[in-house]
Design a protein around this motif. Sequence first.
Motif, PDB file in Angstrom:
ATOM      1  N   GLU A   2     -52.335 -94.670  76.032  1.00  0.00           N
ATOM      2  CA  GLU A   2     -52.710 -96.041  75.683  1.00  0.00           C
ATOM      3  C   GLU A   2     -53.837 -96.568  76.564  1.00  0.00           C
ATOM      4  OE1 GLU A   2     -49.567 -98.845  74.806  1.00  0.00           O
ATOM      5  OE2 GLU A   2     -48.120 -97.213  74.824  1.00  0.00           O
ATOM      6  N   ASP A   3     -54.027 -95.981  77.741  1.00  0.00           N
ATOM      7  CA  ASP A   3     -55.098 -96.391  78.648  1.00  0.00           C
ATOM      8  C   ASP A   3     -56.135 -95.277  78.767  1.00  0.00           C
ATOM      9  OD1 ASP A   3     -53.817 -98.876  79.620  1.00  0.00           O
ATOM     10  OD2 ASP A   3     -52.354 -97.496  80.480  1.00  0.00           O
ATOM     11  N   ASN A   4     -57.374 -95.654  79.111  1.00  0.00           N
ATOM     12  CA  ASN A   4     -58.330 -94.632  79.525  1.00  0.00           C
ATOM     13  C   ASN A   4     -57.710 -93.865  80.695  1.00  0.00           C
ATOM     14  OD1 ASN A   4     -60.369 -95.386  77.687  1.00  0.00           O
ATOM     15  ND2 ASN A   4     -61.105 -96.974  79.060  1.00  0.00           N
ATOM     16  N   THR A   5     -57.844 -92.558  80.698  1.00  0.00           N
ATOM     17  CA  THR A   5     -57.138 -91.724  81.674  1.00  0.00           C
ATOM     18  C   THR A   5     -58.076 -90.685  82.266  1.00  0.00           C
ATOM     19  OG1 THR A   5     -55.084 -92.001  80.408  1.00  0.00           O
ATOM     20  CG2 THR A   5     -55.155 -90.213  82.015  1.00  0.00           C
ATOM     21  N   LEU A   6     -58.026 -90.551  83.583  1.00  0.00           N
ATOM     22  CA  LEU A   6     -58.830 -89.559  84.294  1.00  0.00           C
ATOM     23  C   LEU A   6     -57.896 -88.493  84.847  1.00  0.00           C
ATOM     24  CD1 LEU A   6     -61.651 -88.725  85.363  1.00  0.00           C
ATOM     25  CD2 LEU A   6     -61.136 -90.078  87.412  1.00  0.00           C
ATOM     26  N   VAL A   7     -58.170 -87.238  84.499  1.00  0.00           N
ATOM     27  CA  VAL A   7     -57.345 -86.115  84.937  1.00  0.00           C
ATOM     28  C   VAL A   7     -58.187 -85.200  85.819  1.00  0.00           C
ATOM     29  CG1 VAL A   7     -55.961 -84.127  84.223  1.00  0.00           C
ATOM     30  CG2 VAL A   7     -55.975 -86.208  82.819  1.00  0.00           C
ATOM     31  N   TYR A   8     -57.705 -84.950  87.030  1.00  0.00           N
ATOM     32  CA  TYR A   8     -58.367 -84.015  87.943  1.00  0.00           C
ATOM     33  C   TYR A   8     -57.519 -82.761  88.056  1.00  0.00           C
ATOM     34  CZ  TYR A   8     -60.207 -81.955  92.255  1.00  0.00           C
ATOM     35  OH  TYR A   8     -60.728 -81.098  93.192  1.00  0.00           O
ATOM     36  N   LYS A  35     -58.747 -94.187  75.556  1.00  0.00           N
ATOM     37  CA  LYS A  35     -57.487 -94.879  75.271  1.00  0.00           C
ATOM     38  C   LYS A  35     -57.155 -94.839  73.775  1.00  0.00           C
ATOM     39  CE  LYS A  35     -59.906 -99.298  74.804  1.00  0.00           C
ATOM     40  NZ  LYS A  35     -60.077-100.663  75.332  1.00  0.00           N
ATOM     41  N   ASN A  36     -55.903 -95.155  73.493  1.00  0.00           N
ATOM     42  CA  ASN A  36     -55.397 -95.310  72.119  1.00  0.00           C
ATOM     43  C   ASN A  36     -55.542 -94.049  71.278  1.00  0.00           C
ATOM     44  OD1 ASN A  36     -54.632 -98.036  72.477  1.00  0.00           O
ATOM     45  ND2 ASN A  36     -56.716 -98.717  72.106  1.00  0.00           N
ATOM     46  N   GLN A  37     -55.063 -92.937  71.802  1.00  0.00           N
ATOM     47  CA  GLN A  37     -55.024 -91.723  70.999  1.00  0.00           C
ATOM     48  C   GLN A  37     -53.864 -90.841  71.445  1.00  0.00           C
ATOM     49  OE1 GLN A  37     -58.163 -88.798  71.457  1.00  0.00           O
ATOM     50  NE2 GLN A  37     -58.803 -89.718  73.383  1.00  0.00           N
ATOM     51  N   LEU A  38     -53.528 -89.894  70.581  1.00  0.00           N
ATOM     52  CA  LEU A  38     -52.442 -88.964  70.834  1.00  0.00           C
ATOM     53  C   LEU A  38     -53.009 -87.598  71.160  1.00  0.00           C
ATOM     54  CD1 LEU A  38     -50.268 -90.046  67.806  1.00  0.00           C
ATOM     55  CD2 LEU A  38     -49.711 -90.451  70.186  1.00  0.00           C
ATOM     56  N   PRO A 143     -58.497-102.096  68.858  1.00  0.00           N
ATOM     57  CA  PRO A 143     -58.576-101.011  67.883  1.00  0.00           C
ATOM     58  C   PRO A 143     -58.545-101.567  66.466  1.00  0.00           C
ATOM     59  CG  PRO A 143     -56.408-101.092  68.914  1.00  0.00           C
ATOM     60  CD  PRO A 143     -57.278-102.043  69.675  1.00  0.00           C
ATOM     61  N   HIS A 144     -59.498-101.164  65.656  1.00  0.00           N
ATOM     62  CA  HIS A 144     -59.565-101.670  64.290  1.00  0.00           C
ATOM     63  C   HIS A 144     -58.509-100.966  63.441  1.00  0.00           C
ATOM     64  CE1 HIS A 144     -61.884 -97.986  64.469  1.00  0.00           C
ATOM     65  NE2 HIS A 144     -61.756 -97.866  63.161  1.00  0.00           N
ATOM     66  N   LYS A 145     -58.259-101.521  62.282  1.00  0.00           N
ATOM     67  CA  LYS A 145     -57.304-100.906  61.375  1.00  0.00           C
ATOM     68  C   LYS A 145     -57.884 -99.593  60.858  1.00  0.00           C
ATOM     69  CE  LYS A 145     -54.456-104.593  59.408  1.00  0.00           C
ATOM     70  NZ  LYS A 145     -53.993-105.189  58.138  1.00  0.00           N
ATOM     71  N   ILE A 146     -57.336 -98.491  61.347  1.00  0.00           N
ATOM     72  CA  ILE A 146     -57.849 -97.204  60.911  1.00  0.00           C
ATOM     73  C   ILE A 146     -57.091 -96.744  59.674  1.00  0.00           C
ATOM     74  CG2 ILE A 146     -58.492 -96.612  63.271  1.00  0.00           C
ATOM     75  CD1 ILE A 146     -56.115 -94.758  63.375  1.00  0.00           C
ATOM     76  N   ASP A 147     -57.573 -95.684  59.051  1.00  0.00           N
ATOM     77  CA  ASP A 147     -56.967 -95.124  57.845  1.00  0.00           C
ATOM     78  C   ASP A 147     -55.544 -94.675  58.167  1.00  0.00           C
ATOM     79  OD1 ASP A 147     -56.116 -93.347  55.805  1.00  0.00           O
ATOM     80  OD2 ASP A 147     -58.182 -92.938  55.241  1.00  0.00           O
ATOM     81  N   ARG A 167     -49.419 -99.658  67.092  1.00  0.00           N
ATOM     82  CA  ARG A 167     -50.496-100.059  68.002  1.00  0.00           C
ATOM     83  C   ARG A 167     -51.710 -99.145  67.865  1.00  0.00           C
ATOM     84  NH1 ARG A 167     -46.164-100.751  71.575  1.00  0.00           N
ATOM     85  NH2 ARG A 167     -46.616 -98.802  72.659  1.00  0.00           N
ATOM     86  N   LEU A 168     -51.471 -97.864  67.748  1.00  0.00           N
ATOM     87  CA  LEU A 168     -52.579 -96.908  67.687  1.00  0.00           C
ATOM     88  C   LEU A 168     -53.370 -96.995  66.383  1.00  0.00           C
ATOM     89  CD1 LEU A 168     -50.836 -93.826  69.316  1.00  0.00           C
ATOM     90  CD2 LEU A 168     -52.653 -95.212  70.315  1.00  0.00           C
TER      91      LEU A 168
END
Length: 244
Positions: A2-8, A35-38, A143-147, A167-168
């Motif tokens: 749900e958030d922008n995420t930084l992975v090291y 953010k906002n993806q699976l 996030p806009h209404k996606i398909d 939400r997504l």
Amino acid sequence: MEDNTLVYQALGHFTLKTAHQQIETEAGNLILIRKNQLGELTKVPTDGIGYQTIVIRLKEDLLRQIALEEQLDIKEKYTGEGAMLIKGNDFMHAFFQSLLPYVRNPEKKITTSIGMLKVKEAVYLLLDMLPELKTFLFDFSEPHKIDLEKFMVTNYHYNIPVEQFARLTGRSLAGFKRDFQKIFGMPPRQWLLERRLIEAKHLIGKNLKPSSIYLELGFESLSHFSHAFKKKYGSAPTEWLPQS
């Protein structure tokens, strides 16, 4: 996510797979995830060394604070890839080295104030490396209404609450349920169960064992999967395996 995420990636091998991308990284590199993806994460340790990642969630309230401090006014919407591989440099390596003592000594919990400073430092280092990340990090549009149909058919196998699917896809829970009923003709939970069981039957028909597929299809346990499968198809999933 749900958030922008930084992975090291400190040790081992890390793979991120989303509906549209697959990114792999080795030790010393970073992945910045929108953010906002699976996504599905695969973690593979290095022989004799092990596996270690450090994950920083770049929460929107902190990013808004940085945007205010730096007087950033990002008007354009981010339209790029959902994740990107970033080659680490000396400054970023040193930053994550400063976090390792907290990772290796979890009982020494990092304080909120130090944690906030560290996250801000990560953001400034990213912007110093790649100034073009401003749009990625500081796009605060909703996030806009996606398909909805396309999103659900692509992501039905993720074991997340219906509220998170709403939400997504840029909808309230009530709006999500209403739109879902119009498209699929049934409530979300019923459709998710049906869709997962149909796929399970297909995979078992290809001689994949139930124990190897139930998690990938969003079931919480093998017993839950077996009970639901038997209720729908009349017999246990193992009985549908092709005869050798």
